[in-house]
Design a protein around this motif. Structure first.
Motif, PDB file in Angstrom:
ATOM      1  N   VAL A 232     -23.033 -11.910 -54.247  1.00 48.73           N
ATOM      2  CA  VAL A 232     -23.651 -10.918 -55.225  1.00 48.73           C
ATOM      3  C   VAL A 232     -23.316 -11.481 -56.515  1.00 48.73           C
ATOM      4  O   VAL A 232     -22.467 -11.751 -57.018  1.00 48.73           O
ATOM      5  N   GLY A 233     -24.587 -11.322 -57.634  1.00 49.42           N
ATOM      6  CA  GLY A 233     -24.299 -11.580 -58.749  1.00 49.42           C
ATOM      7  C   GLY A 233     -25.547 -12.091 -59.661  1.00 49.42           C
ATOM      8  O   GLY A 233     -26.563 -11.861 -58.923  1.00 49.42           O
ATOM      9  N   THR A 234     -25.627 -12.759 -60.731  1.00 48.44           N
ATOM     10  CA  THR A 234     -26.827 -13.075 -61.500  1.00 48.44           C
ATOM     11  C   THR A 234     -26.510 -14.528 -61.728  1.00 48.44           C
ATOM     12  O   THR A 234     -25.854 -15.079 -62.366  1.00 48.44           O
ATOM     13  N   TYR A 235     -27.759 -15.189 -61.499  1.00 45.70           N
ATOM     14  CA  TYR A 235     -27.811 -16.663 -61.472  1.00 45.70           C
ATOM     15  C   TYR A 235     -27.492 -17.030 -62.951  1.00 45.70           C
ATOM     16  O   TYR A 235     -28.093 -16.446 -64.024  1.00 45.70           O
ATOM     17  N   GLY A 236     -26.603 -17.936 -63.445  1.00 47.84           N
ATOM     18  CA  GLY A 236     -26.376 -18.289 -64.952  1.00 47.84           C
ATOM     19  C   GLY A 236     -25.039 -17.620 -65.576  1.00 47.84           C
ATOM     20  O   GLY A 236     -24.268 -18.088 -66.276  1.00 47.84           O
ATOM     21  N   ASN A 270     -28.450 -18.815 -71.066  1.00 46.31           N
ATOM     22  CA  ASN A 270     -27.878 -19.614 -70.059  1.00 46.31           C
ATOM     23  C   ASN A 270     -29.029 -19.668 -68.821  1.00 46.31           C
ATOM     24  O   ASN A 270     -29.004 -20.832 -68.179  1.00 46.31           O
ATOM     25  N   THR A 271     -29.396 -18.479 -68.643  1.00 43.69           N
ATOM     26  CA  THR A 271     -30.275 -18.622 -67.352  1.00 43.69           C
ATOM     27  C   THR A 271     -31.670 -19.057 -67.497  1.00 43.69           C
ATOM     28  O   THR A 271     -32.570 -19.118 -66.571  1.00 43.69           O
ATOM     29  N   ASN A 379     -35.088 -14.194 -62.222  1.00 46.55           N
ATOM     30  CA  ASN A 379     -35.469 -13.448 -63.634  1.00 46.55           C
ATOM     31  C   ASN A 379     -34.170 -12.427 -63.827  1.00 46.55           C
ATOM     32  O   ASN A 379     -34.765 -11.231 -64.256  1.00 46.55           O
ATOM     33  N   GLU A 380     -33.228 -12.802 -63.556  1.00 42.27           N
ATOM     34  CA  GLU A 380     -31.703 -11.797 -63.878  1.00 42.27           C
ATOM     35  C   GLU A 380     -31.939 -10.632 -62.985  1.00 42.27           C
ATOM     36  O   GLU A 380     -31.268  -9.278 -63.089  1.00 42.27           O
TER      37      GLU A 380
END
Length: 389
Positions: A232-236, A270-271, A379-380
């Motif tokens: 789990v987490g946010t890309y970037g 960065n994303t 999209n975060e």
């Protein structure tokens, strides 16, 4: 057995009394008594083995404070649902996070956030004021942060000019202090796992506060890492060892912190892609190339040039690149990061190549982190990949 049972009953009654007193402590807020179903819901969230002194609020009181979750009171929307401004009697402002049923944050994550934040006290961590659960609704009440989140400033073309270099450097220091507390100085050793600019809130004096502990994990004793089958987490912002192998540690948070530093310095995400050549580079790749070419100051947001301190900027870029190195063992601990940020004489080591230097172009609806193209975040929005690892 009888004596033990009596002691437990007395203990439970004291806890419930403390909850009612906590609700009274919020200036002017009347006590809203719970019926049996609400009391059972509150116990379901906290549990007998995790009793915490966090007040439980009725849904009626929250609806009244937010004007039935009206759009005029909506502060924004994150990966787990919308956030509203609320007002209790006595002009007490609160932030109400209403978790979406489609957010991926279930009862376990909700319970995790209530229990964790209740045990954490630091000026750079957001303060939890209460919670509510009723049927499918899961709601958290926080102290109100009038300046919202960090990303609403540094990525906004008009508002970013309000953050001069001194403010940005102080924000970097504040985040580092809060993260050091989580990793080392608190009663629990906590890995946040979803550290990003959207989860850094700013108070009226622009002091940063780390928020959103739904995905955080406790590691026991002197352990500093663990493994999970649910990424789990946010890309970037996710470290490579966590995104690909499911290995998370304090060094995973250090990686996320490094990304945040480079975003604060550059004013770029960065994303969202960072294209300055024929090949598609992430912000990390672009920063690394400038570092190798000895042009690191070209990374700085042009609107900061008049206010920036060249020495502090170079130090921040250096530390940011140290934090996002591909090998976790090469990354510094947060205690070392804080020493490097605070010292004017310490000689900083040269960084090695960061992770995710080159990045393939992605569609607007997915982001690939591996050959299996597992969607980690869009999209975060924070979601999970539950394949076994």
């Amino acid at each position: 057995m009888l004596a033990c049972s009596l002691c437990f009953v007395v203990y439970r009654r004291r806890i419930l009394a403390n909850r009612k007193e906590s609700r009274k402590s919020i200036a002017g807020n009347p006590v809203f008594y719970l019926d049996d179903s609400e009391t059972q819901a509150a116990d379901l969230v906290v549990g007998d083995d995790k009793i915490v002194d966090v007040p439980y609020f009725s849904m009626e009181s929250i609806l009244a404070a937010t004007d039935n979750f009206s759009d005029t009171n909506k502060l924004g929307s994150g990966g787990f649902g919308p956030v509203y401004k609320g007002m209790f009697p006595g002009e007490t402002e609160i932030a109400v996070k209403r978790l979406s049923s489609h957010s991926g944050q279930g009862l376990e994550e909700f319970r995790n956030e209530v229990v964790l934040i209740a045990k954490l006290q630091h000026r750079n961590l957001v303060r939890l004021l209460g919670y509510c659960i009723q049927r499918s609704e899961k709601i958290l009440l926080y102290e109100y942060m009038p300046n919202k989140s960090l990303d609403t400033f540094i990525f906004d073309q008009s508002r970013c000019i309000l953050l001069n270099w001194n403010l940005r450097f102080n924000i970097i220091l504040g985040i580092a202090r809060g993260l050091l507390y989580l990793h080392q100085d608190s009663r629990l050793r906590i890995i946040h796992r979803d550290l990003k600019t959207g989860n850094i809130l700013l108070d009226e004096e622009m002091n940063p506060k780390i928020s959103d502990f739904g995905l955080a994990r406790i590691v026991q004793g002197y352990e500093t890492e663990a493994n999970t089958q649910k990424v789990v987490g946010t890309y970037g912002y996710m470290s490579p060892e966590y995104a690909i192998e499911g290995l998370f540690s304090v060094k995973s948070d250090v990686f996320s912190f490094g990304v945040i530093i480079l975003e604060i310095v550059s004013g770029k995400r960065n994303t969202s892609g960072f294209y300055r050549s024929e090949e598609a580079l992430s912000l990390l790749g672009y920063a690394w190339r400038l570092w190798q070419e000895r042009k690191a100051l070209d990374l700085v947001d042009k609107r900061l040039l008049e206010s920036c301190n060249g020495t502090e900027v170079m130090k921040s870029i250096n530390i940011g690149l140290l934090c996002v190195q591909d090998d976790p063992s090469d990354r510094p601990t947060m205690s070392n990061v804080l020493i490097m940020l605070s010292s004017e004489t310490t000689t900083l080591p040269s960084p090695n190549q960061p992770a995710f230097v080159g990045r393939k172009r992605t569609s607007s609806t997915s982001a690939s982190l591996s050959s299996k193209a597992e969607t980690i975040s869009i999209n975060e929005m924070t979601i999970s990949a539950e394949d076994g690892r």
